[in-house]
Design a protein around this motif. Structure first.
Motif, mmCIF file in Angstrom:
data_model
loop_
_atom_site.group_PDB
_atom_site.id
_atom_site.type_symbol
_atom_site.label_atom_id
_atom_site.label_comp_id
_atom_site.label_asym_id
_atom_site.label_seq_id
_atom_site.Cartn_x
_atom_site.Cartn_y
_atom_site.Cartn_z
ATOM 1 N N LYS A 70 -7.489 0.123 0.021
ATOM 2 C CA LYS A 70 -6.488 0.069 -1.047
ATOM 3 C C LYS A 70 -6.049 1.469 -1.459
ATOM 4 O O LYS A 70 -4.854 1.748 -1.623
ATOM 5 N N LYS A 71 -7.025 2.375 -1.616
ATOM 6 C CA LYS A 71 -6.703 3.753 -1.994
ATOM 7 C C LYS A 71 -5.873 4.436 -0.911
ATOM 8 O O LYS A 71 -4.881 5.109 -1.209
ATOM 9 N N ALA A 91 -0.647 6.641 0.911
ATOM 10 C CA ALA A 91 0.417 6.702 1.916
ATOM 11 C C ALA A 91 1.736 6.201 1.337
ATOM 12 O O ALA A 91 2.794 6.785 1.576
ATOM 13 N N LEU A 92 1.671 5.139 0.559
ATOM 14 C CA LEU A 92 2.876 4.565 -0.042
ATOM 15 C C LEU A 92 3.524 5.527 -1.023
ATOM 16 O O LEU A 92 4.757 5.578 -1.155
ATOM 17 N N LEU A 131 -8.938 10.472 3.507
ATOM 18 C CA LEU A 131 -9.763 9.290 3.258
ATOM 19 C C LEU A 131 -9.934 8.451 4.521
ATOM 20 O O LEU A 131 -10.992 7.847 4.732
ATOM 21 N N THR A 132 -8.900 8.419 5.353
ATOM 22 C CA THR A 132 -9.006 7.682 6.620
ATOM 23 C C THR A 132 -10.037 8.341 7.524
ATOM 24 O O THR A 132 -10.851 7.655 8.159
ATOM 25 N N ASP A 133 -10.026 9.666 7.580
ATOM 26 C CA ASP A 133 -10.998 10.385 8.409
ATOM 27 C C ASP A 133 -12.421 10.186 7.887
ATOM 28 O O ASP A 133 -13.380 10.126 8.673
ATOM 29 N N VAL A 138 4.904 2.914 7.168
ATOM 30 C CA VAL A 138 3.792 3.767 7.611
ATOM 31 C C VAL A 138 2.478 3.298 6.987
ATOM 32 O O VAL A 138 1.444 3.219 7.662
ATOM 33 N N ALA A 139 2.530 2.972 5.680
ATOM 34 C CA ALA A 139 1.321 2.507 4.988
ATOM 35 C C ALA A 139 0.814 1.201 5.595
ATOM 36 O O ALA A 139 -0.396 1.015 5.773
#
Length: 215
Positions: A58-59, A64-65, A75-77, A161-162
């Protein structure tokens, strides 16, 4: 003429199936409170590990949005570094979002430097060249919002993209990357289009999902 919607009324639909479809949509889009309320109200069986990484997803999605692509990448990494390492298209799109935010903030010098260090390596591959040229063209406009590439600054583009990032994370977690609702709509649309093609010119009017949803 299209099928009369009343013809569907006698087709039985299992409530549990409907609940599963709705729950799939809520989990996919990280609606935590809605998921909990829905399970409590319907008595639907709680999926195993449905809360796993939902808050993190969610974060990431919202960063991204909002155009805060660097935070979304960070955070993805932290969640799984290989997600972006294995998905160069998504990596390019996220970096491009940050470039756009610099442009919108009128930080053109910083945007140019960022493009040279982070985006230019993608230019070695032809499939990124055209998009890279579109992004760089934004630098030439005093009001990039009024440029022919204004769509790159839009909420719709950030949403795309999000969504793609969320799907990539779900796939990495071995969860469905598309909701059951999306898959059903895709399948129903393809089936109706095929039936229309088989019927030929004497068949019903071309199927339109938008019109069908209004019926």
């Amino acid at each position: 003429m299209d099928l009369d919607p009343r013809q569907y009324e006698n087709i039985a639909i299992n409530d549990d199936d409907v609940h599963s479809i709705v729950l799939s949509y809520l989990i996919h889009n990280c609606y935590k409170e809605s998921v909990e309320s829905f399970i409590a109200c319907t008595g639907t069986k709680q999926p195993e590990n449905y809360m796993e990484n939902m808050e993190k997803r969610k974060k990431i999605f919202h960063f991204a949005l909002e155009g805060n692509a660097l935070k979304a990448i960070e955070l993805t990494d932290q969640l799984a570094q290989e997600i972006l390492q294995k998905n160069k298209d998504l990596q390019f799109d996220l970096l491009s979002l940050h470039f756009v935010e610099l442009i919108c903030s009128r930080k053109c010098s910083e945007a140019l430097e960022f493009a040279q260090t982070k985006l230019s390596p993608f230019g070695k591959e032809q499939k990124y060249m055209e998009k890279l040229e579109d992004f760089m063209a934004l630098l030439a406009y005093k009001d990039p919002e009024k440029s022919p590439m204004f769509h790159l600054l839009s909420l719709e583009y950030r949403q795309q993209v999000a969504d793609n990032l969320n799907r990539a994370i779900l796939e990495h977690l071995n969860l469905p990357s598309y909701t059951a609702m999306e898959r059903l709509i895709q399948q129903a649309t393809v089936v109706r289009q095929c039936l229309n093609q088989e019927a030929g010119k004497d068949g019903p009017t071309p199927f339109s999902l938008k019109d069908f949803l209004k019926s």
